[in-house]
Design a protein around this motif. Sequence first.
Motif, PDB file in Angstrom:
ATOM      1  N   VAL A 227      -4.191   9.924 -32.334  1.00  0.00           N
ATOM      2  CA  VAL A 227      -4.808   8.781 -31.668  1.00  0.00           C
ATOM      3  C   VAL A 227      -5.589   9.221 -30.421  1.00  0.00           C
ATOM      4  N   ARG A 228      -5.143  10.274 -29.753  1.00  0.00           N
ATOM      5  CA  ARG A 228      -5.849  10.730 -28.546  1.00  0.00           C
ATOM      6  C   ARG A 228      -7.164  11.423 -28.875  1.00  0.00           C
ATOM      7  N   THR A 229      -7.275  11.991 -30.066  1.00  0.00           N
ATOM      8  CA  THR A 229      -8.493  12.723 -30.435  1.00  0.00           C
ATOM      9  C   THR A 229      -9.503  11.874 -31.183  1.00  0.00           C
ATOM     10  N   LEU A 230      -9.171  10.619 -31.458  1.00  0.00           N
ATOM     11  CA  LEU A 230     -10.114   9.757 -32.176  1.00  0.00           C
ATOM     12  C   LEU A 230     -11.281   9.382 -31.266  1.00  0.00           C
ATOM     13  N   PRO A 231     -12.484   9.188 -31.856  1.00  0.00           N
ATOM     14  CA  PRO A 231     -13.657   8.796 -31.040  1.00  0.00           C
ATOM     15  C   PRO A 231     -13.613   7.318 -30.673  1.00  0.00           C
ATOM     16  N   TRP A 232     -12.972   7.001 -29.555  1.00  0.00           N
ATOM     17  CA  TRP A 232     -12.878   5.610 -29.120  1.00  0.00           C
ATOM     18  C   TRP A 232     -14.175   5.223 -28.396  1.00  0.00           C
ATOM     19  N   SER A 233     -14.601   3.990 -28.620  1.00  0.00           N
ATOM     20  CA  SER A 233     -15.795   3.458 -27.947  1.00  0.00           C
ATOM     21  C   SER A 233     -15.443   2.133 -27.284  1.00  0.00           C
ATOM     22  N   ASP A 234     -15.938   1.937 -26.042  1.00  0.00           N
ATOM     23  CA  ASP A 234     -15.658   0.706 -25.294  1.00  0.00           C
ATOM     24  C   ASP A 234     -16.592  -0.409 -25.739  1.00  0.00           C
ATOM     25  N   GLU A 235     -16.045  -1.607 -25.807  1.00  0.00           N
ATOM     26  CA  GLU A 235     -16.819  -2.802 -26.115  1.00  0.00           C
ATOM     27  C   GLU A 235     -16.658  -3.792 -24.981  1.00  0.00           C
ATOM     28  N   GLN A 236     -17.767  -4.361 -24.589  1.00  0.00           N
ATOM     29  CA  GLN A 236     -17.732  -5.307 -23.470  1.00  0.00           C
ATOM     30  C   GLN A 236     -17.030  -6.603 -23.859  1.00  0.00           C
ATOM     31  N   ALA A 237     -17.363  -7.117 -25.024  1.00  0.00           N
ATOM     32  CA  ALA A 237     -16.777  -8.383 -25.478  1.00  0.00           C
ATOM     33  C   ALA A 237     -15.934  -8.102 -26.718  1.00  0.00           C
ATOM     34  N   PRO A 238     -14.779  -8.708 -26.846  1.00  0.00           N
ATOM     35  CA  PRO A 238     -13.958  -8.496 -28.040  1.00  0.00           C
ATOM     36  C   PRO A 238     -14.600  -9.101 -29.274  1.00  0.00           C
ATOM     37  N   ASP A 239     -14.126  -8.668 -30.402  1.00  0.00           N
ATOM     38  CA  ASP A 239     -14.647  -9.174 -31.666  1.00  0.00           C
ATOM     39  C   ASP A 239     -14.348 -10.669 -31.801  1.00  0.00           C
ATOM     40  N   ALA A 240     -15.237 -11.363 -32.522  1.00  0.00           N
ATOM     41  CA  ALA A 240     -15.098 -12.822 -32.659  1.00  0.00           C
ATOM     42  C   ALA A 240     -13.816 -13.184 -33.403  1.00  0.00           C
ATOM     43  N   GLU A 241     -13.527 -12.443 -34.463  1.00  0.00           N
ATOM     44  CA  GLU A 241     -12.315 -12.730 -35.214  1.00  0.00           C
ATOM     45  C   GLU A 241     -11.072 -12.462 -34.372  1.00  0.00           C
ATOM     46  N   LEU A 242     -11.122 -11.379 -33.572  1.00  0.00           N
ATOM     47  CA  LEU A 242     -10.000 -11.085 -32.691  1.00  0.00           C
ATOM     48  C   LEU A 242      -9.836 -12.177 -31.631  1.00  0.00           C
ATOM     49  N   SER A 243     -10.955 -12.678 -31.116  1.00  0.00           N
ATOM     50  CA  SER A 243     -10.889 -13.758 -30.125  1.00  0.00           C
ATOM     51  C   SER A 243     -10.290 -15.025 -30.723  1.00  0.00           C
ATOM     52  N   ASN A 244     -10.686 -15.335 -31.971  1.00  0.00           N
ATOM     53  CA  ASN A 244     -10.135 -16.529 -32.627  1.00  0.00           C
ATOM     54  C   ASN A 244      -8.625 -16.406 -32.819  1.00  0.00           C
TER      55      ASN A 244
ATOM     56  N   LYS B  99      -7.791 -15.165 -18.795  1.00  0.00           N
ATOM     57  CA  LYS B  99      -8.636 -14.466 -17.829  1.00  0.00           C
ATOM     58  C   LYS B  99      -8.476 -12.956 -17.944  1.00  0.00           C
ATOM     59  N   LEU B 100      -7.230 -12.479 -18.102  1.00  0.00           N
ATOM     60  CA  LEU B 100      -7.009 -11.049 -18.279  1.00  0.00           C
ATOM     61  C   LEU B 100      -7.594 -10.553 -19.596  1.00  0.00           C
ATOM     62  N   PHE B 101      -7.513 -11.378 -20.629  1.00  0.00           N
ATOM     63  CA  PHE B 101      -8.086 -10.970 -21.914  1.00  0.00           C
ATOM     64  C   PHE B 101      -9.596 -10.844 -21.829  1.00  0.00           C
ATOM     65  N   ARG B 102     -10.239 -11.761 -21.117  1.00  0.00           N
ATOM     66  CA  ARG B 102     -11.701 -11.691 -20.982  1.00  0.00           C
ATOM     67  C   ARG B 102     -12.123 -10.572 -20.050  1.00  0.00           C
ATOM     68  N   ALA B 103     -11.309 -10.265 -19.043  1.00  0.00           N
ATOM     69  CA  ALA B 103     -11.715  -9.267 -18.048  1.00  0.00           C
ATOM     70  C   ALA B 103     -11.625  -7.851 -18.592  1.00  0.00           C
ATOM     71  N   HIS B 104     -10.690  -7.572 -19.499  1.00  0.00           N
ATOM     72  CA  HIS B 104     -10.505  -6.227 -20.024  1.00  0.00           C
ATOM     73  C   HIS B 104     -11.041  -6.158 -21.443  1.00  0.00           C
ATOM     74  N   GLY B 105     -11.914  -5.244 -21.661  1.00  0.00           N
ATOM     75  CA  GLY B 105     -12.495  -5.078 -22.989  1.00  0.00           C
ATOM     76  C   GLY B 105     -11.562  -4.326 -23.929  1.00  0.00           C
ATOM     77  N   CYS B 106     -12.022  -4.161 -25.146  1.00  0.00           N
ATOM     78  CA  CYS B 106     -11.262  -3.468 -26.179  1.00  0.00           C
ATOM     79  C   CYS B 106     -11.955  -2.165 -26.558  1.00  0.00           C
ATOM     80  N   GLN B 107     -11.185  -1.259 -27.074  1.00  0.00           N
ATOM     81  CA  GLN B 107     -11.713  -0.014 -27.585  1.00  0.00           C
ATOM     82  C   GLN B 107     -11.512   0.056 -29.083  1.00  0.00           C
TER      83      GLN B 107
END
Length: 307
Positions: free
Chosen positions: A256-273, A294-302
């Motif tokens: 998991v530490r060696t995987l190519p993680w990428s930051d996303e500003q907004a979470p996925d729509a399905e995840l938000s639902n 508020k914490l969910f919106r403030a922190h993005g997902c990888q």
Amino acid sequence: MAYIDCVVDTEPMAQEINSVSNHIKGTTAAVVGMQAAVIRAEEEASDHVCENVNRGFYTLIHSQISQKIAKLKSEVDSHLMQLNQQRKQLLAIRNRMERDYNMISSRYLKLFNGLNQNLQQRVFELDKPTIEFAVKDVDRLSNRTRMLTATVPVEQQESLGLSQKILVSNVKYRGLLVINSMTRFLQDMYAQKRLTDQILLPEPSTAESATIAIPVIVCESNYDRHDNRRLDVVVVQQGLSAEARARIQGMVGESVRTLPWSDEQAPDAELSNEFNKCLEKCGSSPRVKEMIEKLFRAHGCQTVKMG
């Protein structure tokens, strides 16, 4: 100081002292005799006491041993009676089991004989052409020399040729019956095979190899104020064995530490639902729900960036 010289006669005193000495000697002899008597009496008393004590001790031991013998004998007798009773019960149980076994075996023998006869009749009905061919036609063909005896050639040439034609036609007719029976048997076998192929599932191919994509969720959580983190790997439950899920979790946890993680500003729509649905079902206060959102919106997902 005056000095008086006088003569005192000591003869009477000597006589008295002599008589006293004789009495003392008598007393001494009496004391010695008494001491010997006392010693002898003490020895006799001690011997008598020891004898009585020994007799009492032996009597006590003998009585105790007799009591123990009687007690043990009564216990042995009771156990022997109990064993005899149990032996009788076991013999009765064995006899009853033998009777039950004979009755049940005869019952099942009759049942299985009936089942064998019924199964034989059903098998004969299922493969009736084959049975008829194997039981009847083969016997007839093997006994054709007895069943198809030719006429003794003592007649004229015209009648002999006619009888030979009749015999040949009979043989041809028998052969036609055999061919028709075999044809029906093959047709039934083909129909049964086609019906079986329609009912049975196709056999899985073990030689083929394929690549299967399995969804995996990696969740990292901070559960205290000391920044201690916990990594959870969630794998689907359907279609995978426990060993396969454990191997997948171990491989993902190691890499998991060696995987190519990428930051996303907004979470996925399905995840938000899904998050909103879970938040609505939560029984917390509106203030806590607002802070969670508020914490969910403030922190993005990888997410893993696949090549």
